[in-house]
Scaffold this motif. Structure first.
Motif, PDB file in Angstrom:
ATOM      1  N   ASP A  55       0.835  -1.209   0.000  1.00 58.29           N
ATOM      2  CA  ASP A  55       0.000   0.000   0.000  1.00 58.29           C
ATOM      3  C   ASP A  55       0.865   1.253   0.000  1.00 58.29           C
ATOM      4  OD1 ASP A  55      -2.240  -1.571   0.049  1.00 58.29           O
ATOM      5  OD2 ASP A  55      -2.707  -1.241   2.173  1.00 58.29           O
ATOM      6  N   LYS A  56       1.972   1.215   0.745  1.00 60.68           N
ATOM      7  CA  LYS A  56       2.874   2.366   0.810  1.00 60.68           C
ATOM      8  C   LYS A  56       3.508   2.636  -0.549  1.00 60.68           C
ATOM      9  CE  LYS A  56       6.696   4.292   3.499  1.00 60.68           C
ATOM     10  NZ  LYS A  56       7.604   4.087   4.669  1.00 60.68           N
ATOM     11  N   LEU A  57       3.923   1.567  -1.237  1.00 57.08           N
ATOM     12  CA  LEU A  57       4.506   1.750  -2.570  1.00 57.08           C
ATOM     13  C   LEU A  57       3.492   2.347  -3.537  1.00 57.08           C
ATOM     14  CD1 LEU A  57       6.982   0.176  -1.563  1.00 57.08           C
ATOM     15  CD2 LEU A  57       6.898  -1.162  -3.677  1.00 57.08           C
ATOM     16  N   ARG A  62       5.550   4.041  -6.537  1.00 57.51           N
ATOM     17  CA  ARG A  62       6.799   3.323  -6.756  1.00 57.51           C
ATOM     18  C   ARG A  62       6.503   1.874  -7.147  1.00 57.51           C
ATOM     19  NH1 ARG A  62      11.014   4.877  -2.059  1.00 57.51           N
ATOM     20  NH2 ARG A  62      12.466   4.462  -3.776  1.00 57.51           N
ATOM     21  N   SER A  63       7.465   1.259  -7.809  1.00 53.18           N
ATOM     22  CA  SER A  63       7.315  -0.132  -8.248  1.00 53.18           C
ATOM     23  C   SER A  63       8.288  -1.021  -7.485  1.00 53.18           C
ATOM     24  CB  SER A  63       7.592  -0.240  -9.758  1.00 53.18           C
ATOM     25  OG  SER A  63       8.915   0.202 -10.046  1.00 53.18           O
ATOM     26  N   VAL A  64       8.124  -2.331  -7.636  1.00 50.44           N
ATOM     27  CA  VAL A  64       9.042  -3.296  -7.020  1.00 50.44           C
ATOM     28  C   VAL A  64      10.284  -3.393  -7.899  1.00 50.44           C
ATOM     29  CG1 VAL A  64       9.359  -5.692  -6.319  1.00 50.44           C
ATOM     30  CG2 VAL A  64       7.140  -4.578  -5.974  1.00 50.44           C
ATOM     31  N   GLU A 104       0.338 -10.658  -8.051  1.00 45.56           N
ATOM     32  CA  GLU A 104      -0.030 -10.688  -9.469  1.00 45.56           C
ATOM     33  C   GLU A 104       0.280  -9.354 -10.144  1.00 45.56           C
ATOM     34  OE1 GLU A 104      -4.138 -11.747  -9.555  1.00 45.56           O
ATOM     35  OE2 GLU A 104      -3.754 -13.924  -9.425  1.00 45.56           O
ATOM     36  N   ALA A 105       0.065  -8.262  -9.419  1.00 39.31           N
ATOM     37  CA  ALA A 105       0.286  -6.923  -9.995  1.00 39.31           C
ATOM     38  C   ALA A 105       1.766  -6.596 -10.144  1.00 39.31           C
ATOM     39  CB  ALA A 105      -0.384  -5.874  -9.117  1.00 39.31           C
ATOM     40  N   THR A 106       2.616  -7.249  -9.361  1.00 40.68           N
ATOM     41  CA  THR A 106       4.040  -6.906  -9.365  1.00 40.68           C
ATOM     42  C   THR A 106       4.933  -7.985  -9.956  1.00 40.68           C
ATOM     43  OG1 THR A 106       4.190  -7.738  -7.091  1.00 40.68           O
ATOM     44  CG2 THR A 106       3.821  -5.368  -7.379  1.00 40.68           C
ATOM     45  N   GLY A 107       4.374  -9.129 -10.305  1.00 47.57           N
ATOM     46  CA  GLY A 107       5.167 -10.199 -10.903  1.00 47.57           C
ATOM     47  C   GLY A 107       5.994 -10.985  -9.914  1.00 47.57           C
TER      48      GLY A 107
END
Length: 477
Positions: A55-57, A62-64, A104-107
């Motif tokens: 949630d903070k990212l 920001r992305s992973v 799923e959203a970040t791979g």
């Protein structure tokens, strides 16, 4: 999964170096004037509680940075009664579903509901070869110290730190002090790794390793199986430690060979050559040293509400009246009142209401075999559940017929998950009931509001299940 290579900064120093220093130095990117160091992170494990960091990212846009170096595992909220649903309770199921959506959203690779290799995060990491010697591994869970049994630096981090690792694959850390605990000699009959770590905590205290990284050494530690070493390192946090670690050796290499994310081929040979350097050099200095004789360790159980409140199974509940310090005396009186115990009671006279065998401390195949050896041919006297540490362990136990031994004895054979260790999934001990547990914490309310927990080894817990009281496992051998 990307394999990280350690640099050789530590070798350039030209002086004896500890295992911890070698890993720390090889991962240090830069150091502030106050000594705080920016570390490169090789592996990041996350579970359902990571939604705060995701949630903070999102809020920061920001992305992973390296999704290939993070692995997610559903374990804390997963039902052991109906794991295929996630959880029967919609509020608990929703937390699991958020982990699924975030990965799923970040791979990010997820060991989630229905995955044939799902399990407890600190069981799955080593089991899959995600945990390797020489790496720095972090997770938003205090028992990340477990992974140090494989010769890496592994420690728990908070929600904001989880977000920092997701975004940068680095982490700012104050360098801990170093403590070596050396245990020498053969263990006696019925004495196992859980007894070793409970005894060590009773020796140095629940705050005895505060601010320190613990290296476990000595002939007793080297003789432990890899699963036993994980049990010891797992409870480093209960001694106040930042992390616990054991130098890798041939047992470590044999355990890792052929696992999914372990190196293979020429990479394996190169990795082992590197891992063989991960030892504390002769003459290297620690901030503190503790020496323990294995002959002093007996089958052990906690009696109070702190892991340091531990005695050999032959012991008696302490009498607060023998304490000259008024504050300590008052604290002991409060502990005994909470636990419903009277001074001078023999531990073996304490009746239990239920038994839990599981957790990241003691739910591996070796633990289940030990419990089954006691359960075989006997019947439970109180409700007892068995929760394997992973789906693969559950399958292996069923292949070996351990499930049939437990079921015939009257144990419940459950699905995998954290279960009654922390009580987030709905498995709890009711108020004022007493539970013999193989988990790692006996704090007030840890297993449910008003619950009373006695920590012990899997065989000791199985002995309590079939007798209805805390029992010396040596009497059932």
């Amino acid at each position: 999964m990307h394999q990280s290579n350690r640099t050789q900064k530590s070798k350039a120093v030209g002086q004896p170096t500890t295992l911890f220093e070698k890993i720390w130095q090889s991962h240090a990117i830069l150091e502030r004037e106050d000594g705080t160091t920016l570390l490169s992170i090789d592996r990041h494990l996350c579970h359902e509680g990571s939604f705060h960091a995701f949630d903070k990212l999102k809020a920061q846009g920001r992305s992973v940075r390296r999704p290939d170096l993070t692995v997610a595992i559903a374990d804390h909220y997963v039902s052991t009664n109906a794991p295929e649903t996630g959880n029967e309770d919609p509020s608990r199921r929703e937390v699991i579903e958020r982990l699924t959506a975030n990965t799923e959203a970040t791979g990010i690779r997820l060991y989630g509901i229905g995955d044939p290799e799902q399990g407890i995060v600190h069981v799955v990491g080593p089991e899959q070869g995600i945990t390797l010697p020489g790496i720095v591994l972090v997770c938003g869970d205090s028992h990340t110290a477990t992974h140090g049994a494989l010769g890496c630096l592994a420690f728990g981090i908070g929600a904001s730190e989880v977000a920092h690792v997701l975004a940068t694959q680095t982490l700012w850390q104050e360098k801990p002090q170093s403590l070596r605990i050396t245990v020498d000699g053969p263990l006696g009959p019925g004495v196992v790794a859980k007894d070793v770590i409970l005894h060590l905590i009773s020796v140095i205290g629940a705050n005895g390793a505060t601010g320190s990284m613990i290296e476990y050494a000595g002939s007793t530690i080297r003789a432990l199986s890899m699963e036993g070493r994980m049990t010891v390192c797992n409870m480093s946090i209960e001694a106040g430690g930042k992390a616990g670690m054991i130098a890798p050796d041939e047992k470590t290499f044999a355990y890792l060979k052929g696992r999914r994310f372990s190196p293979d081929g020429d990479d394996w040979d190169q990795a082992v050559a590197d891992w063989q350097t991960l030892v504390t050099d002769p003459g290297a200095r620690f901030d503190r040293e503790v020496l323990v004789d294995a002959a002093d360790i007996a089958p052990t159980v906690t009696w109070g509400t702190s892991p340091e409140e531990t005695l050999a199974i032959t012991g008696l509940v302490p009498d607060p009246g023998n304490q000259p310090d008024a504050l300590r005396r008052s604290a002991l009186e409060a502990t005994l009142a909470y636990m419903g115990l009277k001074p001078g009671t023999a531990l073996t006279d304490i009746m239990v209401d239920r038994v839990f065998i599981g957790s990241c401390t003691n739910a591996r195949i070796e633990d289940l075999r030990a419990a089954a050896s006691i359960a075989k041919g006997r019947k439970v006297a109180v409700p007892a559940i068995i929760v394997p540490g992973s789906t693969l362990i559950k399958l292996q136990a069923e292949t070996e017929g351990l499930d049939r031994i437990f079921i015939e004895a009257g144990f419940e054979w459950r699905g995998t998950g954290c279960s009654m260790c922390v009580g987030m999934n709905g498995d709890i001990t009711p108020p004022q009931e007493r539970c013999a547990s193989t988990s790692n914490r006996n704090f007030k309310g840890r297993q449910g509001p008003g619950s009373r927990t006695h920590l012990m080894s899997p065989a000791m817990a199985a002995a309590a299940a079939v007798t209805g009281r805390i029992t010396d496992v040596r009497d059932l051998a």
